[in-house]
Design an enzyme around this catalytic site. Structure first.
Site, PDB file in Angstrom:
ATOM      1  N   TYR A 160     -30.287  15.969 -35.457  1.00  6.89           N
ATOM      2  CA  TYR A 160     -28.960  15.719 -36.007  1.00  6.89           C
ATOM      3  C   TYR A 160     -28.198  17.021 -36.234  1.00  6.89           C
ATOM      4  O   TYR A 160     -28.752  18.031 -36.658  1.00  6.89           O
ATOM      5  CB  TYR A 160     -29.046  14.945 -37.335  1.00  6.89           C
ATOM      6  CG  TYR A 160     -27.675  14.662 -37.902  1.00  6.89           C
ATOM      7  CD1 TYR A 160     -26.940  13.583 -37.451  1.00  6.89           C
ATOM      8  CD2 TYR A 160     -27.095  15.521 -38.840  1.00  6.89           C
ATOM      9  CE1 TYR A 160     -25.653  13.340 -37.938  1.00  6.89           C
ATOM     10  CE2 TYR A 160     -25.818  15.288 -39.325  1.00  6.89           C
ATOM     11  CZ  TYR A 160     -25.102  14.205 -38.870  1.00  6.89           C
ATOM     12  OH  TYR A 160     -23.833  13.980 -39.326  1.00  6.89           O
ATOM     13  N   GLN A 187     -20.691  13.828 -36.661  1.00  8.09           N
ATOM     14  CA  GLN A 187     -19.777  13.062 -37.508  1.00  8.09           C
ATOM     15  C   GLN A 187     -18.418  12.893 -36.822  1.00  8.09           C
ATOM     16  O   GLN A 187     -17.651  12.001 -37.169  1.00  8.09           O
ATOM     17  CB  GLN A 187     -19.624  13.804 -38.848  1.00  8.09           C
ATOM     18  CG  GLN A 187     -18.722  13.135 -39.831  1.00  8.09           C
ATOM     19  CD  GLN A 187     -18.855  13.750 -41.210  1.00  8.09           C
ATOM     20  OE1 GLN A 187     -19.890  13.674 -41.843  1.00  8.09           O
ATOM     21  NE2 GLN A 187     -17.799  14.400 -41.669  1.00  8.09           N
ATOM     22  N   LYS A 204      20.689  -2.641 -22.311  1.00  4.25           N
ATOM     23  CA  LYS A 204      19.293  -2.382 -21.953  1.00  4.25           C
ATOM     24  C   LYS A 204      18.320  -3.420 -22.493  1.00  4.25           C
ATOM     25  O   LYS A 204      18.492  -3.970 -23.570  1.00  4.25           O
ATOM     26  CB  LYS A 204      18.866  -1.001 -22.487  1.00  4.25           C
ATOM     27  CG  LYS A 204      19.424   0.177 -21.758  1.00  4.25           C
ATOM     28  CD  LYS A 204      18.989   0.270 -20.296  1.00  4.25           C
ATOM     29  CE  LYS A 204      17.504   0.566 -20.154  1.00  4.25           C
ATOM     30  NZ  LYS A 204      17.163   1.926 -20.584  1.00  4.25           N
ATOM     31  N   THR A 215       0.888  -1.163   0.000  1.00  2.00           N
ATOM     32  CA  THR A 215       0.000   0.000   0.000  1.00  2.00           C
ATOM     33  C   THR A 215       0.922   1.207   0.000  1.00  2.00           C
ATOM     34  O   THR A 215       2.023   1.143   0.569  1.00  2.00           O
ATOM     35  CB  THR A 215      -0.926   0.047   1.231  1.00  2.00           C
ATOM     36  OG1 THR A 215      -0.130   0.199   2.403  1.00  2.00           O
ATOM     37  CG2 THR A 215      -1.779  -1.228   1.355  1.00  2.00           C
ATOM     38  N   HIS A 216       0.516   2.255  -0.670  1.00  2.00           N
ATOM     39  CA  HIS A 216       1.380   3.437  -0.831  1.00  2.00           C
ATOM     40  C   HIS A 216       2.709   3.053  -1.481  1.00  2.00           C
ATOM     41  O   HIS A 216       3.715   3.728  -1.254  1.00  2.00           O
ATOM     42  CB  HIS A 216       1.633   4.140   0.509  1.00  2.00           C
ATOM     43  CG  HIS A 216       0.388   4.363   1.314  1.00  2.00           C
ATOM     44  ND1 HIS A 216      -0.345   5.519   1.245  1.00  2.00           N
ATOM     45  CD2 HIS A 216      -0.258   3.554   2.180  1.00  2.00           C
ATOM     46  CE1 HIS A 216      -1.394   5.424   2.048  1.00  2.00           C
ATOM     47  NE2 HIS A 216      -1.367   4.239   2.629  1.00  2.00           N
ATOM     48  N   LYS A 255     -16.764   9.453 -35.113  1.00  2.00           N
ATOM     49  CA  LYS A 255     -16.253   8.228 -35.742  1.00  2.00           C
ATOM     50  C   LYS A 255     -14.781   7.971 -35.533  1.00  2.00           C
ATOM     51  O   LYS A 255     -14.382   6.855 -35.191  1.00  2.00           O
ATOM     52  CB  LYS A 255     -16.594   8.224 -37.223  1.00  2.00           C
ATOM     53  CG  LYS A 255     -18.027   7.839 -37.398  1.00  2.00           C
ATOM     54  CD  LYS A 255     -18.523   7.863 -38.782  1.00  2.00           C
ATOM     55  CE  LYS A 255     -20.019   8.059 -38.697  1.00  2.00           C
ATOM     56  NZ  LYS A 255     -20.409   9.329 -37.997  1.00  2.00           N
ATOM     57  N   GLU A 286       4.893  -0.698 -21.412  1.00  2.00           N
ATOM     58  CA  GLU A 286       4.856   0.776 -21.342  1.00  2.00           C
ATOM     59  C   GLU A 286       3.808   1.346 -22.286  1.00  2.00           C
ATOM     60  O   GLU A 286       3.095   2.296 -21.958  1.00  2.00           O
ATOM     61  CB  GLU A 286       6.224   1.351 -21.717  1.00  2.00           C
ATOM     62  CG  GLU A 286       7.317   1.071 -20.719  1.00  2.00           C
ATOM     63  CD  GLU A 286       8.666   1.465 -21.295  1.00  2.00           C
ATOM     64  OE1 GLU A 286       9.062   2.622 -21.088  1.00  2.00           O
ATOM     65  OE2 GLU A 286       9.300   0.642 -21.974  1.00  2.00           O
TER      66      GLU A 286
END
Ligand code: ARG
Length: 478
Positions: free
Chosen positions: A336, A341, A302, A174-175, A344, A309
């Protein structure tokens, strides 16, 4: 002046309209400015709805025939024409024409080319306003079912790893501070249950999307005797919209999907963040397979958890898409408006984003190597079982508040002496309370701490085994 001159209409203009190509040619005397045409066009993105647009038109033609607005021959000609358009779209030979604004116009125009004048009857009593709503709802019903399956695959991958790790202790936090031991399976199952709620949200959204808007026409309802119930059955909708204004103004089904997608993205970002943290040298709880990691262009040593990520990062666009559509709809007058539009691209982006995530997560989860030895060691460090010592004293009759204070003093003492809880001798412990006996050592091991939490929903391996069974049953349910 020039405009005026062009505006003067010759008498007896052909019915197709003076401004060639447009659906509204009759009313217009000026061509669209190319910049306006580019700006208002939606074909680049709504072409994805072609299959739904054709399905809607096939059903609409049938409804028109039932209402006596098309003869059987006319209906057959239109149906054949639509099948032809579909064949071209399926085979990739369809010529998309951006100057025809959107997918609806592209399909209708091609239909007219294929079956001649009778094709011009298809749009009887229908508007692109109810047409686009039906296309989107058909699309979403499909997407929601598909993404629900995708989430189930993520759950199954988590379940498989949970089954292996019911007896693998790790620190719970926790924390982001070590708090109490849990087992790794318990942590993984937390995500399975989160995703279960997400799937339920997708299912709920699917049920509300399952309403037919076609028949609302532009806004006031079609004036022809269309059997909307039969139309709904033909298109596989469970119900018919009860208000035409609402039917063409409503984008709740888009919003509900985007909201559910945003919440799902949030959950998956937390899973990805856990894994990213656990893969650090500082934690060393997990190692990503090379196949799901990348290297550095400069630092040869690395290994970066990019997949995790990016899953974490993509929650940003899922939230953004929700806020974009909510904002576009805010304050719109009925019914409308072209603003709609704008729903979408965010919709399609969230669909694509989630589909990509649910494709990569299951194999990535399957390929993780959990360092259960390191987790086990960490689970016993940093006074992780201090609460268990307090609970031990409670079982001996001490009120919890006093037990908490007393164990706090013991921890302070151990810290001063650079000792762990286990390092303290019984004599040392008894100096704090005569309630502490020889049985204390067994009460404050990691295993005892875990075993004690056998309540439903607790982290005791026995409870986790039961939760695993429950999760399996929930996940398997459609
Ligand atoms: N492309 C439009 C949309 O996506 C279809 C409806 C157009 N209706 C209209 N009256 N311009 O919302």
């Amino acid at each position: 002046m020039k405009r005026r001159a062009r505006g003067r209409a010759p008498r007896g203009a052909p019915p197709a309209g003076r401004v060639a190509g447009k659906l509204w040619g009759g009313r217009f005397t000026e061509r669209a400015d190319p910049s306006a045409e580019r700006f208002t066009g939606s074909l680049a993105f709504d072409r994805r709805l072609w299959a739904q647009d054709i399905a809607g038109s096939v059903a609409w033609a049938k409804a028109l025939a039932r209402a006596g607005l098309l003869t059987a021959a006319e209906h057959d000609a239109i149906a054949r024409g639509l099948a032809g358009v579909r064949a071209e779209l399926e085979s990739g030979t369809f010529l998309f024409r951006p100057e025809l604004e959107d997918i609806h116009t592209n399909v209708e125009r091609r239909l007219q080319e294929l079956c001649g004048e009778v094709g011009g009857k298809l749009h009887t009593g229908r508007s692109r306003n109810d047409q686009v709503a039906v296309d989107e709802r058909l699309y979403l019903k499909d997407v929601l079912a598909r993404l629900g399956d995708g989430l189930r695959h993520v759950q199954e991958a988590l379940l498989a790893r949970a089954a292996e790790t019911v007896d693998a202790p790790m620190p719970g936090y926790t924390h982001l501070q070590r708090a109490q031991p849990v087992v790794l399976a318990h942590h993984l199952l937390a995500y399975v249950f989160m995703l279960q709620r997400d799937r339920e949200r997708f299912r709920d959204a699917g049920a509300r999307a399952d309403v037919l808007p076609l028949g609302a026409a532009a806004l006031a309802g079609t004036p022809f005797p269309i059997d909307r119930e039969a139309l709904a059955r033909d298109l596989g909708f469970a119900a018919v919209s009860p208000n035409s204004l609402d039917a063409v103004s409503d984008r709740d089904y888009v919003l509900e999907f985007l909201a559910a997608a945003a919440i799902t993205g949030m959950h998956l970002s937390r899973l990805a963040a856990d894994l990213t943290l656990w893969a650090t040298a500082e934690f060393g709880f997990v190692e990503f397979a090379d196949a799901f990691a990348t290297g550095s262009s400069i630092m040869p040593q690395k290994k970066n958890p990019d997949v995790a990520e990016l899953i974490r990062g993509k929650s940003g666009r899922l939230y953004g898409n929700l806020v974009a559509v909510l904002t576009a709809l805010k304050g719109l007058p009925l019914a409308y408006n072209s603003d709609m539009q704008e729903d979408k691209e965010p919709l399609f982006d969230s669909v694509d984003t989630l589909e990509a995530i649910v494709a990569v997560l299951p194999p990535m989860l399957a390929s993780l190597t959990f360092r259960v030895d390191r987790m086990r060691r960490a689970a016993g460090e940093d006074f992780a079982t201090a609460t268990d010592l307090a609970d031990y004293l409670v079982r001996k009759g001490l009120p919890f508040r006093q037990a908490h204070a007393l164990v706090g003093r013991i921890v302070r003492h151990a810290l001063d002496e650079s000792k762990t809880l286990e390092d303290l001798t019984l004599a040392e412990l008894r100096r704090f309370s005569p309630l502490i006996d020889g049985d204390v050592k067994d009460a404050i091991t990691v295993e005892a701490s875990l075993r004690a939490r056998a309540v439903t929903g607790g982290t005791a391996p026995a409870a986790v085994r039961r939760a695993l069974q429950l999760a399996r049953a929930l996940v398997a349910r459609a």
